[in-house]
Write a protein that holds these residues in place. Sequence first.
Motif, short mmCIF file in Angstrom:
data_model
loop_
_atom_site.label_atom_id
_atom_site.label_comp_id
_atom_site.label_asym_id
_atom_site.label_seq_id
_atom_site.Cartn_x
_atom_site.Cartn_y
_atom_site.Cartn_z
N PRO A 69 0.85 -1.20 0.00
CA PRO A 69 0.00 0.00 0.00
C PRO A 69 0.89 1.24 0.00
CG PRO A 69 0.13 -0.92 2.21
CD PRO A 69 0.86 -1.88 1.30
N THR A 70 0.31 2.37 -0.34
CA THR A 70 1.07 3.62 -0.22
C THR A 70 1.19 3.98 1.25
OG1 THR A 70 -0.90 4.99 -0.35
CG2 THR A 70 0.20 4.47 -2.46
N ASP A 102 0.42 6.78 2.56
CA ASP A 102 -0.81 7.49 2.93
C ASP A 102 -1.92 6.53 3.34
OD1 ASP A 102 0.46 9.88 2.37
OD2 ASP A 102 -0.53 10.16 0.43
N ILE A 103 -2.14 5.51 2.54
CA ILE A 103 -3.20 4.54 2.85
C ILE A 103 -2.88 3.84 4.17
CG2 ILE A 103 -4.31 2.39 2.14
CD1 ILE A 103 -3.90 3.27 -0.78
N ASP A 126 -3.19 6.30 7.17
CA ASP A 126 -4.59 6.61 7.46
C ASP A 126 -5.26 5.47 8.23
OD1 ASP A 126 -4.37 9.09 6.28
OD2 ASP A 126 -5.55 8.58 4.50
N TYR A 127 -4.94 4.25 7.86
CA TYR A 127 -5.53 3.11 8.57
C TYR A 127 -4.93 2.97 9.98
CZ TYR A 127 -7.00 -1.57 9.84
OH TYR A 127 -7.52 -2.64 10.51
N ASP A 172 -12.64 0.94 4.23
CA ASP A 172 -12.08 2.03 3.42
C ASP A 172 -10.68 1.67 2.91
OD1 ASP A 172 -14.32 3.68 3.87
OD2 ASP A 172 -13.44 4.45 5.73
N TYR A 173 -9.90 1.04 3.81
CA TYR A 173 -8.55 0.60 3.44
C TYR A 173 -8.63 -0.38 2.27
CZ TYR A 173 -3.94 -1.58 3.92
OH TYR A 173 -2.69 -2.08 3.68
N ARG A 212 -9.48 1.48 -0.99
CA ARG A 212 -8.35 2.28 -1.49
C ARG A 212 -7.21 1.40 -2.00
NH1 ARG A 212 -7.25 6.98 2.82
NH2 ARG A 212 -5.49 7.33 1.41
N TYR A 213 -6.93 0.32 -1.27
CA TYR A 213 -5.84 -0.57 -1.70
C TYR A 213 -6.18 -1.28 -3.01
CZ TYR A 213 -2.49 -4.36 -1.80
OH TYR A 213 -1.52 -5.25 -2.20
N HIS A 223 -3.15 -6.62 3.78
CA HIS A 223 -3.23 -6.42 2.33
C HIS A 223 -2.71 -7.62 1.55
CE1 HIS A 223 0.96 -5.20 2.86
NE2 HIS A 223 1.12 -5.37 1.57
#
Length: 147
Positions: free
Chosen positions: A69-70, A72-73, A76-77, A86-87, A90-91, A125
Amino acid sequence: MLNLYTIGYTEKTAEYFFNKLKNTAAKKIIDVRLNNVSQLAGFTKKNDLAFFLKNILNWEYIWCPELAPTKDILDDYKHKKITWKDYEIRYLELLHRRRIEKVVTKEILADSVLLCSEKSPEFCHRRLAADYLNEKFDNCFSVVHLI
């Protein structure tokens, strides 16, 4: 059917971890972590893990940051700015934008283990990546999460 495994190293001893790997049909680890050089990674730090895999199992080590993941992602999680759902969204969107199936081919994935830090695949992930890629490759993999 081809095999695709996943594993996390948290709360596992090196002995347990390498025995789990040894008891699979896999021949390589694909490291899907964003940060694989942290002191917290213990025996799975990038260079150490590559050494251990080669010398203990005669396996290949591949770092694939495209499956991570980035920052940022992930941040945020971790900081509870987004939910797990949401994760996931976005992923998976990130994998789609990266056209990851063009980078990580079926041949690369065959008989490999996706590695991340999370103890179980439920909120990791690596599970999302395995499922996403399996779908892209017409469900040709038997996905097994090593716990």
